[in-house]
Design a protein around this motif. Structure first.
Motif, PDB file in Angstrom:
ATOM      1  N   VAL A 145       0.877  -1.171   0.000  1.00  0.00           N
ATOM      2  CA  VAL A 145       0.000   0.000   0.000  1.00  0.00           C
ATOM      3  C   VAL A 145       0.912   1.216   0.000  1.00  0.00           C
ATOM      4  O   VAL A 145       1.783   1.350   0.860  1.00  0.00           O
ATOM      5  N   VAL A 146       0.732   2.091  -0.978  1.00  0.00           N
ATOM      6  CA  VAL A 146       1.559   3.291  -1.100  1.00  0.00           C
ATOM      7  C   VAL A 146       0.718   4.502  -0.736  1.00  0.00           C
ATOM      8  O   VAL A 146      -0.376   4.695  -1.273  1.00  0.00           O
ATOM      9  N   VAL A 147       1.224   5.302   0.162  1.00  0.00           N
ATOM     10  CA  VAL A 147       0.587   6.567   0.523  1.00  0.00           C
ATOM     11  C   VAL A 147       1.558   7.664   0.123  1.00  0.00           C
ATOM     12  O   VAL A 147       2.672   7.731   0.641  1.00  0.00           O
ATOM     13  N   ASP A 148       1.149   8.486  -0.803  1.00  0.00           N
ATOM     14  CA  ASP A 148       1.984   9.577  -1.303  1.00  0.00           C
ATOM     15  C   ASP A 148       1.396  10.878  -0.782  1.00  0.00           C
ATOM     16  O   ASP A 148       0.215  11.144  -0.962  1.00  0.00           O
ATOM     17  N   SER A 149       2.209  11.657  -0.117  1.00  0.00           N
ATOM     18  CA  SER A 149       1.706  12.915   0.428  1.00  0.00           C
ATOM     19  C   SER A 149       2.745  14.007   0.255  1.00  0.00           C
ATOM     20  O   SER A 149       3.947  13.748   0.347  1.00  0.00           O
ATOM     21  N   PRO A 150       2.293  15.229   0.010  1.00  0.00           N
ATOM     22  CA  PRO A 150       3.240  16.338  -0.104  1.00  0.00           C
ATOM     23  C   PRO A 150       3.802  16.688   1.270  1.00  0.00           C
ATOM     24  O   PRO A 150       3.078  16.662   2.265  1.00  0.00           O
ATOM     25  N   PRO A 151       5.086  17.003   1.344  1.00  0.00           N
ATOM     26  CA  PRO A 151       5.698  17.254   2.655  1.00  0.00           C
ATOM     27  C   PRO A 151       5.127  18.458   3.388  1.00  0.00           C
ATOM     28  O   PRO A 151       5.158  18.494   4.624  1.00  0.00           O
ATOM     29  N   MET A 157      -0.361  17.367   8.426  1.00  0.00           N
ATOM     30  CA  MET A 157      -1.356  16.441   8.957  1.00  0.00           C
ATOM     31  C   MET A 157      -1.359  15.138   8.156  1.00  0.00           C
ATOM     32  O   MET A 157      -1.359  14.048   8.730  1.00  0.00           O
ATOM     33  N   LEU A 158      -1.326  15.241   6.840  1.00  0.00           N
ATOM     34  CA  LEU A 158      -1.317  14.043   6.005  1.00  0.00           C
ATOM     35  C   LEU A 158      -0.014  13.262   6.170  1.00  0.00           C
ATOM     36  O   LEU A 158      -0.025  12.036   6.235  1.00  0.00           O
ATOM     37  N   VAL A 159       1.098  13.965   6.288  1.00  0.00           N
ATOM     38  CA  VAL A 159       2.387  13.297   6.527  1.00  0.00           C
ATOM     39  C   VAL A 159       2.334  12.540   7.847  1.00  0.00           C
ATOM     40  O   VAL A 159       2.753  11.386   7.932  1.00  0.00           O
ATOM     41  N   ASP A 160       1.804  13.174   8.889  1.00  0.00           N
ATOM     42  CA  ASP A 160       1.706  12.505  10.194  1.00  0.00           C
ATOM     43  C   ASP A 160       0.818  11.267  10.133  1.00  0.00           C
ATOM     44  O   ASP A 160       1.145  10.235  10.711  1.00  0.00           O
ATOM     45  N   LEU A 161      -0.295  11.364   9.413  1.00  0.00           N
ATOM     46  CA  LEU A 161      -1.178  10.201   9.262  1.00  0.00           C
ATOM     47  C   LEU A 161      -0.485   9.084   8.490  1.00  0.00           C
ATOM     48  O   LEU A 161      -0.570   7.909   8.868  1.00  0.00           O
ATOM     49  N   MET A 203      12.334  17.434   2.227  1.00  0.00           N
ATOM     50  CA  MET A 203      12.927  16.262   2.864  1.00  0.00           C
ATOM     51  C   MET A 203      13.162  16.522   4.354  1.00  0.00           C
ATOM     52  O   MET A 203      12.892  15.672   5.193  1.00  0.00           O
ATOM     53  N   ARG A 204      13.637  17.720   4.679  1.00  0.00           N
ATOM     54  CA  ARG A 204      13.868  18.047   6.097  1.00  0.00           C
ATOM     55  C   ARG A 204      12.558  18.081   6.880  1.00  0.00           C
ATOM     56  O   ARG A 204      12.512  17.648   8.037  1.00  0.00           O
ATOM     57  N   LEU A 205      11.492  18.591   6.256  1.00  0.00           N
ATOM     58  CA  LEU A 205      10.179  18.597   6.921  1.00  0.00           C
ATOM     59  C   LEU A 205       9.724  17.173   7.235  1.00  0.00           C
ATOM     60  O   LEU A 205       9.259  16.889   8.344  1.00  0.00           O
ATOM     61  N   VAL A 206       9.853  16.283   6.271  1.00  0.00           N
ATOM     62  CA  VAL A 206       9.461  14.887   6.491  1.00  0.00           C
ATOM     63  C   VAL A 206      10.359  14.253   7.554  1.00  0.00           C
ATOM     64  O   VAL A 206       9.883  13.494   8.402  1.00  0.00           O
ATOM     65  N   ALA A 207      11.643  14.562   7.540  1.00  0.00           N
ATOM     66  CA  ALA A 207      12.566  14.000   8.536  1.00  0.00           C
ATOM     67  C   ALA A 207      12.170  14.420   9.948  1.00  0.00           C
ATOM     68  O   ALA A 207      12.216  13.608  10.880  1.00  0.00           O
ATOM     69  N   GLU A 208      11.762  15.671  10.116  1.00  0.00           N
ATOM     70  CA  GLU A 208      11.310  16.134  11.440  1.00  0.00           C
ATOM     71  C   GLU A 208      10.065  15.372  11.870  1.00  0.00           C
ATOM     72  O   GLU A 208       9.961  14.928  13.013  1.00  0.00           O
ATOM     73  N   ARG A 209       9.113  15.212  10.970  1.00  0.00           N
ATOM     74  CA  ARG A 209       7.883  14.496  11.289  1.00  0.00           C
ATOM     75  C   ARG A 209       8.172  13.014  11.530  1.00  0.00           C
ATOM     76  O   ARG A 209       7.533  12.374  12.355  1.00  0.00           O
ATOM     77  N   PHE A 210       9.155  12.467  10.808  1.00  0.00           N
ATOM     78  CA  PHE A 210       9.547  11.066  10.963  1.00  0.00           C
ATOM     79  C   PHE A 210      10.020  10.805  12.388  1.00  0.00           C
ATOM     80  O   PHE A 210       9.631   9.819  13.013  1.00  0.00           O
ATOM     81  N   SER A 211      10.837  11.698  12.912  1.00  0.00           N
ATOM     82  CA  SER A 211      11.325  11.542  14.293  1.00  0.00           C
ATOM     83  C   SER A 211      10.175  11.534  15.289  1.00  0.00           C
ATOM     84  O   SER A 211      10.151  10.730  16.217  1.00  0.00           O
ATOM     85  N   LEU A 212       9.224  12.424  15.098  1.00  0.00           N
ATOM     86  CA  LEU A 212       8.062  12.481  15.997  1.00  0.00           C
ATOM     87  C   LEU A 212       7.164  11.254  15.826  1.00  0.00           C
ATOM     88  O   LEU A 212       6.620  10.734  16.798  1.00  0.00           O
TER      89      LEU A 212
END
Length: 117
Positions: A28-34, A38-42, A64-73
């Motif tokens: 299952v692929v979920v593609d979301s803009p960084p 809210m969508l990245v977190d989901l 990429m940095r935005l996603v990396a920050e959300r990834f850590s959380l």
């Protein structure tokens, strides 16, 4: 908003919605803009693996940095989520200096070493 009433557990809502469907699919692929936090977190709450595409331009690296920050959380809510890799696109394969710069940016953003770029 569900986050206000349920707290951080609301970020598992997409995972909960996908559970009944996952037995029917291998992937299952979920593609979301960084920039859609809210969508990245989901998506990160539901993911087992993250494959992060990026470009070498400033916009791609900021995303990429935005996603990396959300990834850590997200790892606090979904400890099984892992980084499968970062895919650099839109750059010539011979652009070694650019690849080295992006590799350093990826390592700084995600806190790890990356051998291929």
């Amino acid at each position: 908003m569900r986050v206000q009433t349920s707290g951080r557990a609301a970020f598992l809502a997409l995972a909960d919605a996908l559970v009944p469907l996952t037995g029917h699919y291998d992937l299952v692929v979920v593609d979301s803009p960084p920039e859609n936090v809210m969508l990245v977190d989901l998506a990160l709450g539901a993911a087992r693996w993250v494959l992060m595409p990026t470009r070498s331009d400033s916009g791609g690296l900021v995303g990429m940095r935005l996603v990396a920050e959300r990834f850590s959380l997200a790892r606090e809510i979904n400890p099984s989520v892992g980084l499968l890799g970062v895919v650099l696109f839109g750059t010539l394969s011979s652009a070694r200096a650019i690849h080295a710069e992006v590799r350093a940016d990826v390592a700084a953003a995600f806190g790890g070493g990356f051998d291929r770029c």
